[in-house]
Design a protein around this motif. Structure first.
Motif, PDB file in Angstrom:
ATOM      1  N   ILE A 200     -33.952  -4.679 -16.996  1.00 14.63           N
ATOM      2  CA  ILE A 200     -32.630  -5.306 -17.182  1.00 14.63           C
ATOM      3  C   ILE A 200     -31.606  -4.251 -17.577  1.00 14.63           C
ATOM      4  CG2 ILE A 200     -31.328  -6.933 -18.600  1.00 14.63           C
ATOM      5  CD1 ILE A 200     -33.900  -8.608 -18.812  1.00 14.63           C
ATOM      6  N   ARG A 201     -31.990  -3.337 -18.493  1.00 18.11           N
ATOM      7  CA  ARG A 201     -31.054  -2.299 -18.946  1.00 18.11           C
ATOM      8  C   ARG A 201     -30.664  -1.361 -17.795  1.00 18.11           C
ATOM      9  NH1 ARG A 201     -31.645  -0.862 -24.278  1.00 18.11           N
ATOM     10  NH2 ARG A 201     -29.961   0.628 -23.837  1.00 18.11           N
ATOM     11  N   VAL A 202     -31.652  -1.030 -16.950  1.00 14.54           N
ATOM     12  CA  VAL A 202     -31.370  -0.164 -15.793  1.00 14.54           C
ATOM     13  C   VAL A 202     -30.422  -0.868 -14.837  1.00 14.54           C
ATOM     14  CG1 VAL A 202     -32.361   0.941 -13.740  1.00 14.54           C
ATOM     15  CG2 VAL A 202     -33.522   1.135 -15.958  1.00 14.54           C
ATOM     16  N   ALA A 203     -30.696  -2.184 -14.597  1.00 15.65           N
ATOM     17  CA  ALA A 203     -29.828  -2.965 -13.695  1.00 15.65           C
ATOM     18  C   ALA A 203     -28.406  -3.044 -14.235  1.00 15.65           C
ATOM     19  CB  ALA A 203     -30.410  -4.367 -13.511  1.00 15.65           C
TER      20      ALA A 203
ATOM     21  N   THR B 190     -27.034   0.518 -18.398  1.00 14.46           N
ATOM     22  CA  THR B 190     -27.055   1.073 -19.770  1.00 14.46           C
ATOM     23  C   THR B 190     -28.246   2.005 -20.006  1.00 14.46           C
ATOM     24  OG1 THR B 190     -28.250  -0.882 -20.526  1.00 14.46           O
ATOM     25  CG2 THR B 190     -25.837  -0.923 -20.713  1.00 14.46           C
ATOM     26  N   MET B 191     -29.111   2.144 -19.012  1.00 20.79           N
ATOM     27  CA  MET B 191     -30.265   3.046 -19.128  1.00 20.79           C
ATOM     28  C   MET B 191     -30.566   3.600 -17.746  1.00 20.79           C
ATOM     29  SD  MET B 191     -34.206   2.277 -20.346  1.00 20.79           S
ATOM     30  CE  MET B 191     -33.956   2.508 -22.101  1.00 20.79           C
ATOM     31  N   THR B 192     -30.878   4.902 -17.683  1.00 23.90           N
ATOM     32  CA  THR B 192     -31.229   5.500 -16.396  1.00 23.90           C
ATOM     33  C   THR B 192     -32.688   5.200 -16.060  1.00 23.90           C
ATOM     34  OG1 THR B 192     -31.990   7.578 -17.349  1.00 23.90           O
ATOM     35  CG2 THR B 192     -29.626   7.395 -16.860  1.00 23.90           C
ATOM     36  N   THR B 193     -32.988   5.335 -14.782  1.00 26.09           N
ATOM     37  CA  THR B 193     -34.381   5.123 -14.332  1.00 26.09           C
ATOM     38  C   THR B 193     -35.314   6.154 -14.967  1.00 26.09           C
ATOM     39  OG1 THR B 193     -33.555   4.295 -12.211  1.00 26.09           O
ATOM     40  CG2 THR B 193     -35.878   4.953 -12.308  1.00 26.09           C
TER      41      THR B 193
ATOM     42  N   SER C 252     -34.982   7.602 -17.850  1.00 27.35           N
ATOM     43  CA  SER C 252     -35.204   7.254 -19.256  1.00 27.35           C
ATOM     44  C   SER C 252     -36.241   6.148 -19.381  1.00 27.35           C
ATOM     45  CB  SER C 252     -33.890   6.821 -19.903  1.00 27.35           C
ATOM     46  OG  SER C 252     -32.980   7.888 -19.955  1.00 27.35           O
ATOM     47  N   LEU C 253     -36.194   5.173 -18.456  1.00 20.32           N
ATOM     48  CA  LEU C 253     -37.185   4.090 -18.489  1.00 20.32           C
ATOM     49  C   LEU C 253     -38.591   4.632 -18.214  1.00 20.32           C
ATOM     50  CD1 LEU C 253     -37.974   1.132 -18.707  1.00 20.32           C
ATOM     51  CD2 LEU C 253     -37.385   0.852 -16.278  1.00 20.32           C
ATOM     52  N   VAL C 254     -38.701   5.539 -17.222  1.00 18.33           N
ATOM     53  CA  VAL C 254     -40.013   6.151 -16.932  1.00 18.33           C
ATOM     54  C   VAL C 254     -40.505   6.929 -18.148  1.00 18.33           C
ATOM     55  CG1 VAL C 254     -41.193   7.888 -15.528  1.00 18.33           C
ATOM     56  CG2 VAL C 254     -39.629   6.255 -14.436  1.00 18.33           C
ATOM     57  N   ALA C 255     -39.619   7.719 -18.763  1.00 19.32           N
ATOM     58  CA  ALA C 255     -40.002   8.489 -19.963  1.00 19.32           C
ATOM     59  C   ALA C 255     -40.428   7.549 -21.085  1.00 19.32           C
ATOM     60  CB  ALA C 255     -38.830   9.364 -20.419  1.00 19.32           C
ATOM     61  N   PHE C 256     -39.679   6.443 -21.247  1.00 17.19           N
ATOM     62  CA  PHE C 256     -39.995   5.481 -22.291  1.00 17.19           C
ATOM     63  C   PHE C 256     -41.397   4.911 -22.085  1.00 17.19           C
ATOM     64  CE2 PHE C 256     -39.592   2.089 -25.244  1.00 17.19           C
ATOM     65  CZ  PHE C 256     -38.538   2.418 -26.084  1.00 17.19           C
ATOM     66  N   ILE C 257     -41.708   4.575 -20.816  1.00 23.38           N
ATOM     67  CA  ILE C 257     -43.044   4.010 -20.524  1.00 23.38           C
ATOM     68  C   ILE C 257     -44.139   5.051 -20.775  1.00 23.38           C
ATOM     69  CG2 ILE C 257     -44.516   3.112 -18.680  1.00 23.38           C
ATOM     70  CD1 ILE C 257     -41.963   1.849 -17.471  1.00 23.38           C
ATOM     71  N   LEU C 258     -43.883   6.314 -20.393  1.00 26.08           N
ATOM     72  CA  LEU C 258     -44.868   7.375 -20.646  1.00 26.08           C
ATOM     73  C   LEU C 258     -45.104   7.559 -22.150  1.00 26.08           C
ATOM     74  CD1 LEU C 258     -43.872  10.068 -17.990  1.00 26.08           C
ATOM     75  CD2 LEU C 258     -45.852   8.538 -17.947  1.00 26.08           C
ATOM     76  N   TYR C 259     -44.007   7.535 -22.926  1.00 26.75           N
ATOM     77  CA  TYR C 259     -44.167   7.635 -24.378  1.00 26.75           C
ATOM     78  C   TYR C 259     -44.910   6.422 -24.943  1.00 26.75           C
ATOM     79  CZ  TYR C 259     -41.271  11.785 -24.883  1.00 26.75           C
ATOM     80  OH  TYR C 259     -40.805  13.063 -24.821  1.00 26.75           O
ATOM     81  N   LEU C 260     -44.632   5.281 -24.323  1.00 27.06           N
ATOM     82  CA  LEU C 260     -45.328   4.075 -24.763  1.00 27.06           C
ATOM     83  C   LEU C 260     -46.836   4.245 -24.617  1.00 27.06           C
ATOM     84  CD1 LEU C 260     -45.305   1.130 -25.707  1.00 27.06           C
ATOM     85  CD2 LEU C 260     -44.983   0.441 -23.322  1.00 27.06           C
ATOM     86  N   PHE C 261     -47.254   4.857 -23.492  1.00 26.69           N
ATOM     87  CA  PHE C 261     -48.688   5.081 -23.304  1.00 26.69           C
ATOM     88  C   PHE C 261     -49.223   6.141 -24.270  1.00 26.69           C
ATOM     89  CE2 PHE C 261     -48.019   2.914 -19.210  1.00 26.69           C
ATOM     90  CZ  PHE C 261     -49.123   2.065 -19.219  1.00 26.69           C
ATOM     91  N   GLN C 262     -48.361   7.081 -24.681  1.00 25.33           N
ATOM     92  CA  GLN C 262     -48.795   8.065 -25.675  1.00 25.33           C
ATOM     93  C   GLN C 262     -48.950   7.417 -27.055  1.00 25.33           C
ATOM     94  OE1 GLN C 262     -47.348  11.969 -25.872  1.00 25.33           O
ATOM     95  NE2 GLN C 262     -46.866  12.152 -23.697  1.00 25.33           N
TER      96      GLN C 262
END
Length: 578
Positions: free
Chosen positions: A270-273, A276-279, A281-291
Motif C-alpha cells: 500500500i505504501r509503495v502504491a 510513500t515508500m520505494t520498491t 525500501s520494501l525489499v530491504a525491509f522484507i530482507l531485514y524482517l527475515f534477518q
C-alpha cells in the motif's frame, strides 16, 4: 575442593561449571567476534540490495556496486567459516575438560558409590551429558549471540527506514516470549527425565552385553528382550513428549512469523502504491524482517537446548560435588613386619543392613589367618575394610600402632596383594595385565621372571604373541587357571607386604588347582596372609582360623582347636573331609 564446589553451586550453576573448565578464551573471543562481523556485514546486504532495486535498469547497472555486493558475500562467508571453527574448537575443549573432570571424579569416588549406581549410568554422565553441553556451546550459543546482534541492528536500521512499519513488526516479540516461557519449563523437566532414563537404559544394555554368556547359558534372551523393550518404551515416552513440545513450538513460531510477513508485505505494498515508500525500501525491509525472523527461530532451538544442558549440568554437578575417596590420611609407611589389629569393628551399608558386629582379632607379621563360615557372614567385607574400600562404622583397624585411616590410600594399597576367585582382568594384552597400575616401565625379563614364579610362563610361551597376546574382555580368551596364574604373577610383581586371597582356587579343576596352589604357596612365603575359603582343605595349615557367622566372630583357633571346640566348624569339617 570446597572452593570448586562453592563456585559450581553459585547462582548460575551452568555458567559456573563452564567457567571452571578454564577453556581457551581467545579462540572464543575470535569466534564470537567473527560471528558479530558476519552479522554486521549481513546487515549491509539489504541496504545494497535496495540501491540496486531502486536504480535498476540495464543501462544503469553499476559494476562497482555488484563488486561490493559480491565482496560482502565472500567476506561474510570466509569470516563465518573461521568463526564456526573457533567456536567448535572451544566447544570441543570444554567438553574434553568436562569429561576429564567427570572421569577424574568417578575413578576417585568410593566403592560404595558404585554399589548404588550402575556402570552404564556413570558412563552416560561422562559421554552423553557432556555432549549436550558441547552442542549448546559450539552451535546454539553463537547463533543466540549473533541473533541478538542481528535483531538489534535490523531494528535500528528499520526504524530509520520506516518507524511505523517497524512498530507493526516488533509486536511479534511479546507473543514469542509468551509462547516460549511455559514451553521452556516443560522442556527442562522432560529433558532431565530423558537423560536419567537414558543413563538407566545404558546401564541395563551394558550389563546385558557384559554378561552375554550368562544370558545365553540361562536361555534368558526373552527376559532381557522384554527388559530392553521396557527401557526403550520409557525412552520413547520421553521422546514423544519432547517431540510434542517441539511440534508445537515450530508451527506456532511459523504462524506468528508468517502473519507478520503478510502484514508487512500488505502494508508495504500500500505504501509503495501511495508513493510513500520505494520498491527497494520494501525489499530491504522484507530482507531485514527475515534477518529478525531467522534468529527468533534459532532462539527456540537455543532455549530448548539450554534446558537440556541445564538438566545435564545438574547431574554433572551432583556427581562433582560427591566426596572423593581420599578424604583423609596422608602418611606413607612401610607395613612389612607389622601386626594387624581389628578392634571392635562394626560395619553396615545402612541401619537396617548390619554386616559386621563388633569383631576383634589380631594377626602377627608373617602369619596366615583364614576366614571360614557360612556365605554372607561378612568375610569378604573384612577384606574390603582392610583395603579401605569401605570405612568402619565403629571401631578401628591398625597396622602396628598406626590406624589405617591415617595412612595414604595409595601407599596402603600398593603394599597389599589381592588374588580373588574372579581374577579380574582388563581388555588388553598379558603384558598390560601383569603391569596394570605400575607407572614405571617393567622389563620383559622381569615380567617373565614373575610369570615363572606363578607357573604362568609355560602357557604364555605357547601363544604366538607371547606377552603381547590379547586376553579379551575380562580375560575371556584365557582359562580360569591361566587367569589365576596371571593374577598371581601380577601380585609377585608388586611384592606385597600383605596378601589377601578370596576363594582363589574355588572354581578351578583339580589339575589347575594344584598348579595354582603351588604358585600361591610360593607367593605366601614370608608374607602376612589373609585367606577366605569355603573348602577347609585349603586352610587346615593356617596359623589361625576365624569363624564368622552373621557378622560376628564365633570362634578363633587352629583347625584342630576349632574341630574340638566349635560345633558348626566341626560339622563343616565332617562334611568336607568325610
Amino acid at each position: 575442593m570446597k572452593d570448586k564446589r562453592r563456585e559450581i553451586n553459585s547462582s548460575n550453576p551452568f555458567i559456573s561449571l563452564i567457567l571452571s573448565t578454564n577453556f581457551p578464551k581467545w579462540p572464543f573471543v575470535f569466534g564470537i567476534l567473527g560471528s558479530l562481523i558476519t552479522t554486521v556485514v549481513g546487515l549491509s546486504i539489504p541496504l545494497l540490495t535496495r540501491e540496486m532495486v531502486d536504480g535498476f535498469s540495464v543501462e544503469s547497472i553499476s559494476v562497482f556496486l555488484i563488486i561490493i555486493l559480491g565482496t560482502a558475500f565472500i567476506v561474510r562467508a570466509a569470516i563465518d567459516a573461521f568463526s564456526r571453527y573457533f567456536l567448535a574448537f572451544v566447544g570441543q575443549k570444554i567438553v574434553a575438560a568436562l569429561r576429564e573432570k567427570m572421569l577424574s571424579k568417578l575413578i576417585r569416588l568410593p566403592v560404595n558409590y558404585f554399589d548404588r549406581k550402575t556402570s552404564g549410568e556413570s558412563v552416560s554422565r561422562v559421554v552423553n551429558d557432556t555432549g549436550i553441553v558441547r552442542d549448546l556451546i559450539s552451535h546454539h550459543f553463537p547463533q543466540f549471540i549473533t541473533g541478538i546482534v542481528s535483531i538489534i541492528g535490523s531494528v535500528i536500521i528499520l526504524v530509520i527506514l520506516d518507524w511505523r512499519m517497524t512498530v507493526l513488526m516488533i509486536t511479534v516479540v511479546p507473543v514469542t516470549i509468551l509462547i516460549m516461557r511455559p514451553l521452556g519449563k516443560k522442556m527442562r523437566k522432560i529433558a532431565t527425565g530423558l537423560q536419567d532414563e537414558t543413563a538407566k537404559f545404558s546401564g541395563k544394555i551394558q550389563q546385558t552385553i557384559g554378561e552375554i554368556r550368562l544370558m545365553k547359558a540361562s536361555n534368558a534372551e526373552g527376559i532381557e528382550e522384554r527388559k530392553g523393550k521396557s527401557g526403550i518404551n520409557n525412552l520413547l515416552s520421553y521422546g514423544l513428549r519432547e517431540s510434542k513440545i517441539l511440534a508445537v513450538i515450530g508451527p506456532l513460531m511459523q504462524l506468528v512469523m508468517m502473519t507478520v510477513v503478510v502484514m508487512i508485505i500488505g502494508y508495504g505494498g500500500i505504501r509503495v502504491a501511495e508513493g510513500t515508500m520505494t520498491t527497494g525500501s520494501l525489499v530491504a525491509f522484507i530482507l531485514y524482517l527475515f534477518q529478525i525472523i531467522m534468529p527468533l527461530t534459532a532462539f527456540t532451538m537455543f532455549f530448548t537446548q539450554l534446558q537440556k544442558a541445564k538438566g545435564a549440568t545438574d547431574r554433572m554437578i551432583e556427581t562433582l560435588d560427591l566426596k572423593e575417596e581420599q578424604g583423609q590420611g596422608n602418611i606413607e609407611m612401610n607395613i612389612s613386619n607389622q601386626p594387624v589389629y581389628f578392634e571392635n569393628v562394626s560395619f553396615h551399608y545402612n541401619e537396617e543392613e548390619p554386616v559386621l558386629k563388633h569383631i576383634s582379632f589380631h594377626v602377627e607379621p608373617g602369619n596366615t589367618v583364614a576366614f571360614a563360615g557360612p556365605s554372607g557372614g561378612g568375610k569378604t567385607t573384612v577384606f574390603g575394610l582392610l583395603e579401605r574400600f569401605y570405612e568402619p562404622t565403629e571401631g578401628r583397624i591398625l597396622i602396628g600402632t598406626m590406624p589405617i585411616k591415617e595412612l595414604s590410600i595409595a601407599s596402603l594399597r600398593s603394599q597389599i596383594g589381592y588374588v580373588s576367585q574372579d581374577s579380574p582382568m582388563i581388555a588388553g594384552t598379558i603384558r598390560e595385565n601383569l603391569s596394570y597400575g605400575i607407572e614405571t616401565p617393567v622389563s620383559d625379563d622381569r615380567l617373565w621372571d614373575m610369570a615363572k614364579m606363578a607357573y604362568a610362563d609355560q602357557f604364555i610361551e605357547e601363544f604366538p604373541n607371547k606377552l603381547d597376546t590379547e586376553v579379551g574382555e575380562r580375560g575371556i580368551k584365557l582359562s580360569g587357571g591361566q587367569r589365576q596364574r596371571i593374577a598371581i604373577a601380577r601380585a609377585f610383581l608388586r611384592d606385597p607386604k600383605i596378601l589377601m586371597m578370596d576363594e582363589a582356587t574355588a572354581s578351578l579343576d583339580s589339575q589347575s588347582e594344584k598348579i595354582v596352589q603351588q604358585a600361591l604357596s610360593r607367593l605366601m612365603e614370608g608374607r602376612t596372609t589373609f585367606i577366605i575359603a569355603h573348602r577347609l582343605s585349603t586352610i587346615v595349615n593356617a596359623d589361625k582360623i576365624i569363624f564368622i557367622e552373621k557378622g560376628e566372630i564365633t570362634g578363633i583357633g587352629t583347625h584342630k582347636e576349632l574341630v574340638e571346640t566349635h560345633h558348626l566348624y566341626r560339622e563343616f569339617a565332617a562334611q568336607q573331609f568325610s
